[in-house]
Design a protein around this motif. Sequence first.
Motif, PDB file in Angstrom:
ATOM      1  N   PHE A 221       0.806  -1.260  -0.043  1.00  0.00           N
ATOM      2  CA  PHE A 221       0.239   0.043  -0.061  1.00  0.00           C
ATOM      3  C   PHE A 221       0.973   1.308  -0.224  1.00  0.00           C
ATOM      4  CE2 PHE A 221      -2.138   3.281   2.304  1.00  0.00           C
ATOM      5  CZ  PHE A 221      -3.360   3.454   1.759  1.00  0.00           C
ATOM      6  N   LYS A 222       1.829   1.351   0.939  1.00  0.00           N
ATOM      7  CA  LYS A 222       2.806   2.418   0.918  1.00  0.00           C
ATOM      8  C   LYS A 222       3.464   2.850  -0.470  1.00  0.00           C
ATOM      9  CE  LYS A 222       3.669   4.570   4.591  1.00  0.00           C
ATOM     10  NZ  LYS A 222       3.190   5.644   5.061  1.00  0.00           N
ATOM     11  N   ALA A 223       3.856   1.544  -0.864  1.00  0.00           N
ATOM     12  CA  ALA A 223       4.699   1.745  -2.358  1.00  0.00           C
ATOM     13  C   ALA A 223       3.573   2.185  -3.402  1.00  0.00           C
ATOM     14  CB  ALA A 223       5.143   0.340  -2.748  1.00  0.00           C
ATOM     15  N   ILE A 256       3.814  17.786   8.060  1.00  0.00           N
ATOM     16  CA  ILE A 256       2.929  16.672   8.767  1.00  0.00           C
ATOM     17  C   ILE A 256       2.302  15.769   7.822  1.00  0.00           C
ATOM     18  CG2 ILE A 256       0.939  16.611  10.219  1.00  0.00           C
ATOM     19  CD1 ILE A 256       1.424  19.511  10.867  1.00  0.00           C
ATOM     20  N   GLY A 257       2.600  14.353   8.175  1.00  0.00           N
ATOM     21  CA  GLY A 257       2.319  13.224   7.380  1.00  0.00           C
ATOM     22  C   GLY A 257       3.410  13.327   6.227  1.00  0.00           C
ATOM     23  N   GLY A 258       4.466  13.699   6.196  1.00  0.00           N
ATOM     24  CA  GLY A 258       5.331  14.121   5.192  1.00  0.00           C
ATOM     25  C   GLY A 258       5.766  12.697   4.495  1.00  0.00           C
ATOM     26  N   GLN A 279       7.158  14.964   9.679  1.00  0.00           N
ATOM     27  CA  GLN A 279       6.577  13.960  10.882  1.00  0.00           C
ATOM     28  C   GLN A 279       5.660  12.994  10.064  1.00  0.00           C
ATOM     29  OE1 GLN A 279       4.168  16.853  13.025  1.00  0.00           O
ATOM     30  NE2 GLN A 279       5.811  17.001  14.497  1.00  0.00           N
ATOM     31  N   ASP A 280       5.826  11.592  10.547  1.00  0.00           N
ATOM     32  CA  ASP A 280       5.094  10.547  10.024  1.00  0.00           C
ATOM     33  C   ASP A 280       5.152   9.318  10.939  1.00  0.00           C
ATOM     34  OD1 ASP A 280       3.976   8.633   7.936  1.00  0.00           O
ATOM     35  OD2 ASP A 280       3.746  10.373   6.854  1.00  0.00           O
ATOM     36  N   TYR A 281       4.804   8.255  10.571  1.00  0.00           N
ATOM     37  CA  TYR A 281       4.933   7.152  11.387  1.00  0.00           C
ATOM     38  C   TYR A 281       6.424   6.822  11.493  1.00  0.00           C
ATOM     39  CZ  TYR A 281       0.000   5.827  10.923  1.00  0.00           C
ATOM     40  OH  TYR A 281      -1.120   5.867  11.062  1.00  0.00           O
ATOM     41  N   HIS A 307       5.659  11.152  14.466  1.00  0.00           N
ATOM     42  CA  HIS A 307       4.270  11.919  15.526  1.00  0.00           C
ATOM     43  C   HIS A 307       3.207  11.228  14.532  1.00  0.00           C
ATOM     44  CE1 HIS A 307       1.540  14.839  16.897  1.00  0.00           C
ATOM     45  NE2 HIS A 307       1.582  15.327  15.928  1.00  0.00           N
ATOM     46  N   SER A 308       1.948  11.179  15.417  1.00  0.00           N
ATOM     47  CA  SER A 308       0.674  11.159  14.743  1.00  0.00           C
ATOM     48  C   SER A 308      -0.120  12.347  14.833  1.00  0.00           C
ATOM     49  CB  SER A 308      -0.003  10.205  15.603  1.00  0.00           C
ATOM     50  OG  SER A 308      -1.478  10.253  15.151  1.00  0.00           O
ATOM     51  N   PHE A 309      -0.553  12.868  13.554  1.00  0.00           N
ATOM     52  CA  PHE A 309      -1.245  13.995  13.598  1.00  0.00           C
ATOM     53  C   PHE A 309      -2.494  13.973  14.266  1.00  0.00           C
ATOM     54  CE2 PHE A 309      -1.436  12.824   8.962  1.00  0.00           C
ATOM     55  CZ  PHE A 309      -2.593  11.894   9.034  1.00  0.00           C
ATOM     56  N   LEU A 310      -2.997  12.834  14.653  1.00  0.00           N
ATOM     57  CA  LEU A 310      -4.303  12.652  15.469  1.00  0.00           C
ATOM     58  C   LEU A 310      -4.046  13.123  17.129  1.00  0.00           C
ATOM     59  CD1 LEU A 310      -5.671   9.407  14.077  1.00  0.00           C
ATOM     60  CD2 LEU A 310      -6.228  11.630  13.387  1.00  0.00           C
ATOM     61  N   PHE A 323       0.618  20.575   5.129  1.00  0.00           N
ATOM     62  CA  PHE A 323      -0.011  19.226   4.764  1.00  0.00           C
ATOM     63  C   PHE A 323      -0.193  18.882   3.592  1.00  0.00           C
ATOM     64  CE2 PHE A 323      -2.103  20.826   8.640  1.00  0.00           C
ATOM     65  CZ  PHE A 323      -1.993  19.655   9.682  1.00  0.00           C
ATOM     66  N   ARG A 324       0.554  17.835   2.980  1.00  0.00           N
ATOM     67  CA  ARG A 324       0.279  17.663   1.441  1.00  0.00           C
ATOM     68  C   ARG A 324      -0.283  16.273   1.279  1.00  0.00           C
ATOM     69  NH1 ARG A 324       2.835  14.433  -2.861  1.00  0.00           N
ATOM     70  NH2 ARG A 324       2.616  15.444  -5.036  1.00  0.00           N
ATOM     71  N   SER A 325      -1.677  16.127   0.650  1.00  0.00           N
ATOM     72  CA  SER A 325      -2.299  15.027   0.424  1.00  0.00           C
ATOM     73  C   SER A 325      -2.595  14.180   1.505  1.00  0.00           C
ATOM     74  CB  SER A 325      -1.567  13.858  -0.586  1.00  0.00           C
ATOM     75  OG  SER A 325      -1.405  14.775  -1.725  1.00  0.00           O
ATOM     76  N   ILE A 326      -2.914  14.911   2.663  1.00  0.00           N
ATOM     77  CA  ILE A 326      -3.311  14.571   4.031  1.00  0.00           C
ATOM     78  C   ILE A 326      -4.903  14.443   4.107  1.00  0.00           C
ATOM     79  CG2 ILE A 326      -3.372  14.626   6.593  1.00  0.00           C
ATOM     80  CD1 ILE A 326      -0.721  13.732   5.119  1.00  0.00           C
TER      81      ILE A 326
HETATM   82  C1  LIG Z   1      -1.201  10.470   0.603  1.00  0.00           C
HETATM   83  S1  LIG Z   1       0.337  10.082   1.717  1.00  0.00           S
HETATM   84  C2  LIG Z   1       0.965  11.764   1.443  1.00  0.00           C
HETATM   85  C3  LIG Z   1       2.505  11.749   1.865  1.00  0.00           C
HETATM   86  C4  LIG Z   1       3.166  12.978   1.697  1.00  0.00           C
HETATM   87  N1  LIG Z   1       2.520  14.104   2.441  1.00  0.00           N
HETATM   88  C5  LIG Z   1       3.081  13.351   0.154  1.00  0.00           C
HETATM   89  O1  LIG Z   1       2.555  14.165  -0.252  1.00  0.00           O
HETATM   90  O2  LIG Z   1       3.771  12.707  -0.636  1.00  0.00           O
HETATM   91  C6  LIG Z   1      -0.329  10.024   3.241  1.00  0.00           C
HETATM   92  C7  LIG Z   1       0.541  10.191   4.561  1.00  0.00           C
HETATM   93  O3  LIG Z   1       0.053  10.118   5.752  1.00  0.00           O
HETATM   94  C8  LIG Z   1       0.502   9.344   6.667  1.00  0.00           C
HETATM   95  N2  LIG Z   1      -0.206   9.250   7.978  1.00  0.00           N
HETATM   96  C9  LIG Z   1      -1.618   8.545   7.987  1.00  0.00           C
HETATM   97  N3  LIG Z   1      -2.045   8.499   8.968  1.00  0.00           N
HETATM   98  C10 LIG Z   1      -1.311   9.323   9.877  1.00  0.00           C
HETATM   99  C11 LIG Z   1      -1.014   9.827  11.356  1.00  0.00           C
HETATM  100  N4  LIG Z   1      -1.929   9.326  11.967  1.00  0.00           N
HETATM  101  N5  LIG Z   1      -0.097  10.527  11.716  1.00  0.00           N
HETATM  102  C12 LIG Z   1       0.955  10.794  10.948  1.00  0.00           C
HETATM  103  N6  LIG Z   1       0.963  10.391   9.557  1.00  0.00           N
HETATM  104  C13 LIG Z   1       0.014   9.688   9.059  1.00  0.00           C
HETATM  105  C14 LIG Z   1       0.987   8.316   5.753  1.00  0.00           C
HETATM  106  O4  LIG Z   1       1.859   7.488   6.555  1.00  0.00           O
HETATM  107  C15 LIG Z   1       1.447   8.819   4.482  1.00  0.00           C
HETATM  108  O5  LIG Z   1       2.740   9.030   4.690  1.00  0.00           O
END
Ligand SMILES: C[S@@+](CC[C@H](N)C(=O)[O-])C[C@H]1O[C@@H](n2cnc3c(N)ncnc32)[C@H](O)[C@@H]1O
Length: 429
Positions: A221-223, A256-258, A279-281, A307-310, A323-326
């Motif tokens: 999924f991540k790939a 965030i979620g980068g 920040q991410d998992y 860091h979890s953004f929740l 935040f990009r695509s979050i």
């Molecule tokens: C669609 S990807 C976007 C990644 C990056 N921002 C980009 O534009 O390439 C969503 C990202 O959110 C991260 N993510 C999901 N839930 C998260 C959480 N609770 N805290 C931090 N990151 C999280 C995922 O691991 C993933 O890297």
Amino acid sequence: MAAGNEPQLGLVALATAILKDATAVEEYLKERGLPQPSFLPGAPPRLNMEDRGVAEAHERVLNATRELHHLTLGPMQSLTSLVSFEDPFAISVLNKLEIALHVPLDGTATFEHLSEKTGVPLADLRHILRMAMTSYVFTEPTPGSVAHTAASKLLRESAFARNMITFRCDEQFIGSAKAAEALVKYKDEEPQLSGWGFANDATKPLFDELAEKHPERFANFKAGVAIVGATAVPRHMVLQGFDWAGLGPGTRVVDIGGGGGEISVMLAREYPNLSFVVQDYEDDIRKGEKELAEDLKNEGRVTFMPHSFLDPQPIKDADVYFFRSIFQNWPTKYAIRILRNLIPALKKGAKIRIHDPMTPDKGLLSPWQERQKLSMDSRMYVLFKSHHRYADSWSSIFAEADPRFRIISIKPSHIAARAMINIDVAWDE
Ligand SMILES: C[S@@+](CC[C@H](N)C(=O)[O-])C[C@H]1O[C@@H](n2cnc3c(N)ncnc32)[C@H](O)[C@@H]1O
């Protein structure tokens, strides 16, 4: 495109329009010495029309051939064809069996040989392969022998194609089969109550559920997310979407979620005035740290923290929270929670910058592009119970999150079906 009560082109008028546009495409390719579209294994994987007019003609062919096909089927077959399962069934089986590896690129393999190699009974395998052949994946040049087509060759040579097929069949297709049931049963804005969540008895949102219970599926999924992030949403749209250069020297950005920091690295290379904390998992962060180029590591302009953004934001007083695509992956209730989690960290004048896929208003995209766009949006719904939002959704999201968020600008941009919203918000307290 005609639909509903709008005046509709007949079969011949549609075919005539297709002839005109197909001729333009064919001549364009001929003039440039580029290969014509083909099912043969030598065909390039994508048809790229660089000329804008020809790209539009190409899109009209895609749209009109679809319209012609459905018109020719008649309403009953047209409707039922929309819920066909045969292609995902056949293609996912063949992908899992890695059958493409057992068919030589320059010859043929018999059904018996393929049955022996995969351990699938001959009659079953022949049926599945012949099903796939009806959609131009493999061919049977002489009875009983199997050869590659351009599409089946991708099953052998393209990690991207294999990844997408696994992702779409194992996650999206199964989720979409349960989406209607989930919708009827659960109205709440909870990501684990999506079709995917329902199909997987999920107790957490998809990212956490996969990470904790299905690490192999999570890796796939991540790939896929990484590839889609780089291709479906071109990275340069982030550069063009905002005034990055106008941010002062020494600006600190929290991404965030980068993910593994791909976007932060791109921005850091382009803008020496910026430094980033990604920040991410934990796994993404470790990967990002490991892959970070030596010069950026030494400069210390890109760093990482799990860091979890929740949860509430731990980095206080940064200049920009990006935040990009979050938000595309979260229902509105969660989008609001993610924004509120910033508040304890915000200094006066801090910026919140959002670059997220959006759905353009009706009529702004061509019918083909609109279908592409709404397909992406459907994926969000099936997997996360969320959407690619319309531009006008954001004011109310920020207002509900906290009235102290002041919207500076909300700018939509799109390249064909790739549509993004660029939002700048200031914290005024
Ligand atoms: C669609 S990807 C976007 C990644 C990056 N921002 C980009 O534009 O390439 C969503 C990202 O959110 C991260 N993510 C999901 N839930 C998260 C959480 N609770 N805290 C931090 N990151 C999280 C995922 O691991 C993933 O890297």
